[in-house]
Write a protein that holds these residues in place. Structure first.
Motif, PDB file in Angstrom:
ATOM      1  N   PHE B  86       0.814  -1.209   0.000  1.00 24.14           N
ATOM      2  CA  PHE B  86       0.000   0.000   0.000  1.00 24.14           C
ATOM      3  C   PHE B  86       0.853   1.268   0.000  1.00 24.14           C
ATOM      4  CE2 PHE B  86      -4.504  -1.210   1.088  1.00 24.14           C
ATOM      5  CZ  PHE B  86      -4.334  -2.570   0.977  1.00 24.14           C
ATOM      6  N   PRO B  89      -0.058   2.480   4.145  1.00 23.53           N
ATOM      7  CA  PRO B  89      -0.492   1.345   4.969  1.00 23.53           C
ATOM      8  C   PRO B  89      -1.291   1.860   6.178  1.00 23.53           C
ATOM      9  CG  PRO B  89       1.845   1.183   4.429  1.00 23.53           C
ATOM     10  CD  PRO B  89       1.406   2.556   4.033  1.00 23.53           C
ATOM     11  N   VAL B  90      -2.417   1.221   6.457  1.00 21.48           N
ATOM     12  CA  VAL B  90      -3.291   1.706   7.527  1.00 21.48           C
ATOM     13  C   VAL B  90      -2.752   1.321   8.899  1.00 21.48           C
ATOM     14  CG1 VAL B  90      -5.373   1.692   6.114  1.00 21.48           C
ATOM     15  CG2 VAL B  90      -4.740  -0.369   7.391  1.00 21.48           C
ATOM     16  N   GLU B  91      -3.179   2.077   9.913  1.00 22.91           N
ATOM     17  CA  GLU B  91      -2.867   1.727  11.302  1.00 22.91           C
ATOM     18  C   GLU B  91      -4.079   1.023  11.889  1.00 22.91           C
ATOM     19  OE1 GLU B  91      -1.517   4.976  13.669  1.00 22.91           O
ATOM     20  OE2 GLU B  91      -0.119   5.705  12.151  1.00 22.91           O
ATOM     21  N   ILE B  92      -3.844  -0.105  12.541  1.00 26.16           N
ATOM     22  CA  ILE B  92      -4.958  -0.824  13.169  1.00 26.16           C
ATOM     23  C   ILE B  92      -4.627  -1.067  14.638  1.00 26.16           C
ATOM     24  CG2 ILE B  92      -6.550  -2.760  12.989  1.00 26.16           C
ATOM     25  CD1 ILE B  92      -5.735  -3.186  10.142  1.00 26.16           C
ATOM     26  N   PRO B  93      -5.014  -0.133  15.510  1.00 26.96           N
ATOM     27  CA  PRO B  93      -4.730  -0.294  16.931  1.00 26.96           C
ATOM     28  C   PRO B  93      -5.468  -1.518  17.479  1.00 26.96           C
ATOM     29  CG  PRO B  93      -5.639   1.904  16.470  1.00 26.96           C
ATOM     30  CD  PRO B  93      -5.800   1.082  15.239  1.00 26.96           C
ATOM     31  N   GLY B  94      -4.839  -2.214  18.380  1.00 23.84           N
ATOM     32  CA  GLY B  94      -5.510  -3.330  19.044  1.00 23.84           C
ATOM     33  C   GLY B  94      -5.335  -4.666  18.342  1.00 23.84           C
ATOM     34  N   VAL B  95      -4.802  -4.645  17.114  1.00 23.94           N
ATOM     35  CA  VAL B  95      -4.498  -5.913  16.448  1.00 23.94           C
ATOM     36  C   VAL B  95      -2.977  -6.025  16.395  1.00 23.94           C
ATOM     37  CG1 VAL B  95      -4.719  -7.289  14.359  1.00 23.94           C
ATOM     38  CG2 VAL B  95      -6.600  -5.795  15.053  1.00 23.94           C
ATOM     39  N   ILE B 144      -0.889  -3.035  14.499  1.00 26.44           N
ATOM     40  CA  ILE B 144      -0.417  -2.938  13.118  1.00 26.44           C
ATOM     41  C   ILE B 144      -0.119  -1.481  12.764  1.00 26.44           C
ATOM     42  CG2 ILE B 144      -0.992  -3.313  10.683  1.00 26.44           C
ATOM     43  CD1 ILE B 144      -2.928  -5.524  11.655  1.00 26.44           C
ATOM     44  N   ASN B 145       1.143  -1.200  12.478  1.00 29.49           N
ATOM     45  CA  ASN B 145       1.610   0.119  12.036  1.00 29.49           C
ATOM     46  C   ASN B 145       1.381   1.251  13.042  1.00 29.49           C
ATOM     47  OD1 ASN B 145       2.631  -0.710   9.521  1.00 29.49           O
ATOM     48  ND2 ASN B 145       0.586  -0.685   8.627  1.00 29.49           N
TER      49      ASN B 145
END
Lengths: 440, 249
Positions: B86, B89-95, B144-145
């Motif tokens: 990407f 790239p997206v940030e995915i808090p908690g994963v 993630i990120n």
């Protein structure tokens, strides 16, 4: 529906129910007087409905309609069915205290051999002369709520736990409520008293034995947390999807004490969990979190009242709802800061995730602040799953359901992460995973 | 059979046509660069290949190993070997990154009928790949990120590419937001993955990235079409002359 026509029928039915139940209700003298007074209060006001502000989103006259007949004392067959349900919900390493159809079942429960922990059945206390315990048990002054009155009137049994001063209980206490009889109601009341400096963990589970349907679980717990004491509290409502669960916690927190509580509701067609939490001593902190995972036509209501009656206490409420289909989640959070309660820090944050167009989340924060040197705040959001996050996960090979499940777990995690103990947190996460797995 | 065949692709977004008959053929082992001005449809092409929702394909087809890619869900495409790095790239808090990597890798393997990785094998594989990209272990424990710098996010994309071993890697503006050192690390990671069994499509606005990832073919996109193709020298030509000549075309 015309409420005015419904109410007298319900009241008559309830009076008949009370009259029929009386012989089975433990306690005489002042206990039965207290029951009668509580029942009269309920009979006068009836089931709460939308015009009662505290119940405006959860109208029990339409959702519950009436109180089901009292469940019979469980027989051997019922206990055998309950035993199977206990195995399925065994929290690792906990002392199980099992209530079947509202009656304490010692044969399904664990002994608590630790010195300084005393576990008794409510029935025995009400029939004996433990005046202090009786007064604590029948406490109704914390909130003038009709469902607490009804519970006082009809509670058949429960567990009464005392933890001695400075005792650090090595294993959690796990009160397991199991219903085996369809279309009946069970009323339970339990009490946990942590003496000063004591540390304990309390888990409460609500489940159905296989085949039990359309029942009502009515419960109250009274929790006393002494000075310097610490209570970890987890509730898991996994009742049958056509059942009702109406529960109350009345909590009093001493000085320099900690109360860490998490309620997870994923079962029951209609549920209400109301927590009345009062700071009675300075320098204490409470985390009171909740998660609703609802689908179908489920209605789940969490209503919390945090009463900052003394200065220098802090409270934090984190609530998350994940709603699919036509589910309806309600969160009402009231923070009261009494005139003397300076330096209060009260926070409340609720977020709802709607997975369908038909789901609904209602959120009602209320701050009643009578002191001037305080920090209080609340916030609320409602939204859908972020499409860009879903696509990222799917582009990495996760199916739509897997991607949703991961994002839902992350969303719920914000409420669950306050549970400090890994094992206890796993108990909560496993319950959430069962809900996710059932979605398919 | 070519690995990827885009034939006369026409794509709309909200009633507006972005790609007006784009064709592109990529064989195994090749590295293709797609260059072009902003708004020429480069990122749209990468999104449509990966299956991002919101794009309407009104004509043409995309074949991947001869199979109709447009009929597949994004996760099916990933399992078949399509990987999009990407641009943002997206940030995915908690994963947690580790949880995500394992879930994704095993989902792909399961879709291909392969056995899932055991935990020790998975951990070893991730550790080895992370070490080669200078990604510290604590980054993998985070969401993630979450809190990653631009360079760290791009390295995390390369890490996934190395882990999933796709046969087609599409790098969407990998150089955006990177300083020269971060770019070099990421490009080294990509170069290490070049192989006769794998193709890469490198989408970039600037020629700079192509100094590090040297392409076999360069295509210039303008207004939703490939308007010129050539070898790596075409990129240098563009660097000197700019895109204006194509914009007017």
């Amino acid at each position: 529906m015309d409420v005015a026509l419904v109410k007298p029928t319900t009241e008559r039915a309830t009076r008949e129910l009370f009259a029929a139940a009386r012989d089975r209700l433990p306690g005489s003298g002042p206990v039965s007087e207290a029951r009668q007074a509580a029942f009269d209060d309920f009979a006068r006001r009836g089931l709460p409905y939308r015009r009662i502000e505290e119940w405006k989103y959860t109208d029990l006259r339409t959702l519950l309609r009436e109180i089901a007949p009292l469940a019979a004392t469980p027989d051997q067959a019922a206990l055998a069915r309950a035993a199977k349900a206990v195995v399925a919900r065994d929290a690792k390493g906990a002392y199980k205290l099992v209530l079947v159809d509202g009656v304490f079942a010692p044969q399904l429960s664990d002994q608590t051999p630790e010195t300084g922990v005393e576990v008794r059945a409510l029935r025995n206390i009400l029939e004996n002369n433990d005046v202090a315990a009786r007064a604590d048990l029948l406490i109704t002054t914390a909130a003038s709520d009709t469902m607490i009155s009804l519970n006082t009137a009809l509670a058949t049994d429960g567990v009464v736990i005392d933890v001695a001063e400075n005792l650090n209980l090595s294993r959690p206490l796990h009160i397991v409520h199991i219903t085996t009889q369809s279309s009946t109601a069970a009323f339970t009341r339990s009490l946990l008293r942590l003496a000063n400096g004591a540390h304990a963990t309390l888990i409460e589970s609500f489940v159905a034995a296989e085949g039990a349907a359309a029942y009502q679980a009515h419960d109250s717990v009274v929790l006393w947390i002494g000075d310097g004491a610490e209570l970890q509290h987890v509730r898991l409502v996994e009742d049958a999807h056509d059942a009702a669960n109406i529960s109350t916690a009345i909590v009093t927190i001493g000085a320099k004490a900690r109360f860490n509580s998490l309620n997870l509701t994923c079962g029951a067609a209609v549920s209400r969990y109301q927590g009345f939490i009062k700071f009675g001593g300075e320098g204490s902190h409470a985390d009171v979190n909740g998660v609703n995972l609802l689908n179908g036509h489920q209605h789940g209501d969490t209503t919390l009242v945090l009463d900052h009656a003394v200065p220098h206490c802090s409270s934090n409420e984190v609530f998350r709802a994940v709603l699919d289909d036509q589910a309806h989640s309600v969160f009402q959070g009231k923070i009261i800061v009494q005139p003397d309660a300076q330096k209060t820090d009260g926070k409340m944050m609720t977020r709802a995730l709607l997975l369908s167009d038909g789901a609904e989340a209602d959120n009602k924060p209320e701050l009643e602040i009578f002191a001037d040197d305080v920090t209080c705040g609340h916030g609320a959001t409602v939204g859908a799953l972020d499409e860009s996050l879903l696509f990222y996960l799917r582009a990495r090979g996760l199916s739509e359901k897997e991607a949703q499940a991961l994002l839902i777990q992350a969303f719920v995690g914000e409420a669950v992460e306050s549970v400090a103990d890994d094992g206890l947190r796993d108990v909560v996460i496993e319950a959430a995973e069962r809900w996710l797995a059932a979605r398919g | 059979m070519p690995l990827l065949e885009v034939k006369d692709l026409q794509v709309r977004v909200e009633e507006r046509e972005i790609l007006h008959g784009l064709s592109l053929t990529v064989n195994k082992g090749e590295v293709h660069a797609i260059m072009g001005p902003n708004g020429s449809g480069k990122s749209t092409l990468s999104h449509v290949i990966a299956g991002k929702p919101g794009y309407e394909v009104t004509g043409g087809q995309i074949l991947f190993n001869g199979e109709d890619l447009l009929e597949m869900e994004p996760d099916e495409r990933a399992a078949k070997g399509v990987f999009l790095a990407f641009q943002y790239p997206v940030e995915i808090p908690g994963v947690a990154t580790m949880t995500f990597l394992r879930t994704a890798l095993n989902a792909q393997r399961k879709a291909r009928g392969e056995s899932e990785y055991s935990t020790p094998n998975f951990l070893k594989k991730v550790r080895d790949v992370a070490a080669s990209l200078n990604i510290p272990q604590d980054m993998l424990r985070r969401g993630i990120n979450v809190g990653f710098s631009g360079g760290e996010k791009k390295r995390n994309e390369v890490l996934q590419m190395a882990l999933f071993e796709p046969s087609l890697c599409i790098l969407d503006e990998m150089d955006s937001g990177l300083d020269i050192d971060a770019l070099r690390v990421a490009a080294d990671g990509v170069n290490a993955l070049r192989s006769p069994d794998r193709a890469m499509v490198v989408i970039t606005h600037y020629q700079r990235l192509l100094n590090y990832i040297v392409p076999d073919f360069v295509h210039v996109m303008s207004k939703g079409r490939v308007v010129k193709s050539g070898n790596k020298d075409l990129a240098l030509e563009l660097e000197a002359s700019g895109y204006a000549q194509f914009e007017e075309a």
